[in-house]
Design an enzyme around this catalytic site. Sequence first.
Site, PDB file in Angstrom:
ATOM      1  N   ALA A  76       0.832  -0.958  -0.138  1.00  0.00           N
ATOM      2  CA  ALA A  76      -0.361   0.162  -0.355  1.00  0.00           C
ATOM      3  C   ALA A  76       0.747   1.433   0.074  1.00  0.00           C
ATOM      4  O   ALA A  76       0.613   2.164  -0.744  1.00  0.00           O
ATOM      5  CB  ALA A  76      -1.113   0.250   1.431  1.00  0.00           C
ATOM      6  N   THR A  77       1.753   1.364   0.915  1.00  0.00           N
ATOM      7  CA  THR A  77       2.410   2.502   0.515  1.00  0.00           C
ATOM      8  C   THR A  77       3.490   2.333  -0.643  1.00  0.00           C
ATOM      9  O   THR A  77       3.133   3.915  -0.874  1.00  0.00           O
ATOM     10  CB  THR A  77       3.791   2.090   2.173  1.00  0.00           C
ATOM     11  OG1 THR A  77       3.809   1.954   2.820  1.00  0.00           O
ATOM     12  CG2 THR A  77       5.139   3.598   1.495  1.00  0.00           C
ATOM     13  N   ASN A 149      -6.478   3.086   9.887  1.00  0.00           N
ATOM     14  CA  ASN A 149      -6.481   1.960  10.451  1.00  0.00           C
ATOM     15  C   ASN A 149      -6.114   1.455  12.269  1.00  0.00           C
ATOM     16  O   ASN A 149      -5.870   0.872  12.691  1.00  0.00           O
ATOM     17  CB  ASN A 149      -5.177   1.360   9.551  1.00  0.00           C
ATOM     18  CG  ASN A 149      -3.955   2.381   9.837  1.00  0.00           C
ATOM     19  OD1 ASN A 149      -4.684   4.047   9.431  1.00  0.00           O
ATOM     20  ND2 ASN A 149      -3.222   2.174  10.161  1.00  0.00           N
ATOM     21  N   GLY A 198      -2.148  -6.794   0.038  1.00  0.00           N
ATOM     22  CA  GLY A 198      -2.561  -7.992   0.281  1.00  0.00           C
ATOM     23  C   GLY A 198      -2.331  -9.276   1.895  1.00  0.00           C
ATOM     24  O   GLY A 198      -3.464  -9.348   2.226  1.00  0.00           O
ATOM     25  N   HIS A 199      -1.087  -8.511   2.394  1.00  0.00           N
ATOM     26  CA  HIS A 199      -0.857  -8.715   3.755  1.00  0.00           C
ATOM     27  C   HIS A 199      -2.250  -8.361   4.470  1.00  0.00           C
ATOM     28  O   HIS A 199      -2.026  -9.068   5.585  1.00  0.00           O
ATOM     29  CB  HIS A 199       0.235  -8.600   4.503  1.00  0.00           C
ATOM     30  CG  HIS A 199       0.567  -7.311   4.177  1.00  0.00           C
ATOM     31  ND1 HIS A 199       0.100  -6.580   5.700  1.00  0.00           N
ATOM     32  CD2 HIS A 199       0.932  -5.525   3.821  1.00  0.00           C
ATOM     33  CE1 HIS A 199       0.625  -4.959   5.885  1.00  0.00           C
ATOM     34  NE2 HIS A 199       0.679  -4.703   4.565  1.00  0.00           N
ATOM     35  N   THR A 239       9.850  -6.747 -12.457  1.00  0.00           N
ATOM     36  CA  THR A 239       9.390  -7.595 -12.937  1.00  0.00           C
ATOM     37  C   THR A 239       7.936  -7.666 -11.698  1.00  0.00           C
ATOM     38  O   THR A 239       7.977  -8.146 -10.387  1.00  0.00           O
ATOM     39  CB  THR A 239      10.729  -8.872 -12.106  1.00  0.00           C
ATOM     40  OG1 THR A 239      12.030  -9.198 -13.600  1.00  0.00           O
ATOM     41  CG2 THR A 239       9.695 -10.505 -13.110  1.00  0.00           C
ATOM     42  N   CYS A 324       3.074   0.945  11.858  1.00  0.00           N
ATOM     43  CA  CYS A 324       4.037   1.787  11.280  1.00  0.00           C
ATOM     44  C   CYS A 324       4.262   2.980  12.181  1.00  0.00           C
ATOM     45  O   CYS A 324       5.832   3.747  11.399  1.00  0.00           O
ATOM     46  CB  CYS A 324       3.461   2.059  10.350  1.00  0.00           C
ATOM     47  SG  CYS A 324       2.589   0.874   9.025  1.00  0.00           S
TER      48      CYS A 324
HETATM   49  N1  PMP Z   1      -2.504   3.049   4.602  1.00  0.00           N
HETATM   50  C1  PMP Z   1      -3.132   1.719   5.539  1.00  0.00           C
HETATM   51  C2  PMP Z   1      -4.332   2.197   5.474  1.00  0.00           C
HETATM   52  C3  PMP Z   1      -2.928   1.491   6.194  1.00  0.00           C
HETATM   53  O1  PMP Z   1      -3.285   0.231   7.176  1.00  0.00           O
HETATM   54  C4  PMP Z   1      -1.094   0.698   5.854  1.00  0.00           C
HETATM   55  C5  PMP Z   1      -0.555   0.082   6.472  1.00  0.00           C
HETATM   56  N2  PMP Z   1      -0.417  -0.424   8.114  1.00  0.00           N
HETATM   57  C6  PMP Z   1      -0.707   1.338   4.744  1.00  0.00           C
HETATM   58  C7  PMP Z   1      -1.796   2.450   4.265  1.00  0.00           C
HETATM   59  C8  PMP Z   1       1.016   0.438   4.359  1.00  0.00           C
HETATM   60  O2  PMP Z   1       0.955  -0.733   3.881  1.00  0.00           O
HETATM   61  P1  PMP Z   1       1.729  -1.549   3.692  1.00  0.00           P
HETATM   62  O3  PMP Z   1       2.832  -1.899   4.889  1.00  0.00           O
HETATM   63  O4  PMP Z   1       1.106  -2.791   2.885  1.00  0.00           O
HETATM   64  O5  PMP Z   1       2.955  -0.844   2.768  1.00  0.00           O
END
Ligand code: PMP
Length: 366
Positions: A76-77, A149, A198-199, A239, A324
């Site tokens: 997502a980042t 989150n 995905g995670h 890739t 995070c």
């Molecule tokens: N956005 C939100 C709302 C999240 O909860 C997170 C993960 N805590 C992220 C972005 C970043 O996700 P990733 O660790 O997959 O980069």
Amino acid sequence: MDGFQEEHGLIYLDSAATSFCDPLVVQAMDDVYAQKLGNPRASHKSGVKALSLILEAEDVLKKHLNEEYVIWTSGATEANNIAILCPTCTGKLVTCTTEHKSVLLPCQHAPQDNLVCIGVDENGLINMKELEKHIKDKPRLVSIMFVNNETGTRQPVAEIGKLCKKHGVLFHVDATSAFGKLPIDMKAMNIDMLTIAGHKIYGPQGVGALLLSKKALQIIQKKPLMYGGVPQHGIRPGTTPTVLCVGFGKAVQLAYERMQADYEHVCKVRDTLWKNLKKMFPGVHKNGIDDWPYILNVAIPKKENVDLHTLFSQYYLFSGGSACSTGKPSHVLSSMKVDIDNYDCFRFSFGRYTTLKDVSLDPLRT
Ligand code: PMP
């Protein structure tokens, strides 16, 4: 979570930080590894087969989100960064104070004439009047998350999308916490770009995606952020990881099949934990709006000579805020004006594998 406590000696209440791969996802990925496929960009038979598996997974994302373009990312980042850090863009950027750092920090570093962070109320809901005022100014992008989150607060994304469409403003949504847990129709909600990972839905770590409308793709395509071989849609080189994409696709398929059952299950888990917390800590209250059963963010009055975080940490894996930003005071709770001087805050989060036994709080009673 079945077997987790036996293996780790602790109870896992941190599914919002990461969820463990569903065995069917692991199986799907193992099957791809077993095929020993080539690079999906290669023109030989083995590469073509790999690409066909990626395209199948892509179709699953497109079908459920009702959008045309997918850029696979590392998570997502990266998807948030691609959506926001548009090197050729100019103009005002509008976001919210409670966004994830992977939105707030790119907004600070992106080309922009002006960055506006809209505040929230004590429930974490965005100030719509303020947001509307800024949307009318036609910023280059509005980026608002679907579900927070840390607190589970759900922003009125469809309403924001309508306003953005009315004023011709590009709309990005970080749906990392929401995706796979509620239906999202990008076209119906007027979302131009959507971030997923995905995670968070029992898929593998290390894979995410940015879904885009044609309009958004054309803007982002003007100048890529990264350079290298055969970029996806001219944007993301390197890739594409076949195994991870297949795992993510399988996780999405399962998430949609089990959406209702998972929802009903986590409602029971959340309600049980809340009942038990109230019994044990009479002054406890919830932070945020109570409409997202996957996350329970609570404030417990601090007690002299008792370190509640240390106490809970002896038995549970949970989070003070986002995984995070561990160790720092939560910018989300600060924006909601939660009294962090007098309350200890805990984010407990649940999923498909959390059991009612996990939330009995029995270990704290012994
Ligand atoms: N956005 C939100 C709302 C999240 O909860 C997170 C993960 N805590 C992220 C972005 C970043 O996700 P990733 O660790 O997959 O980069």
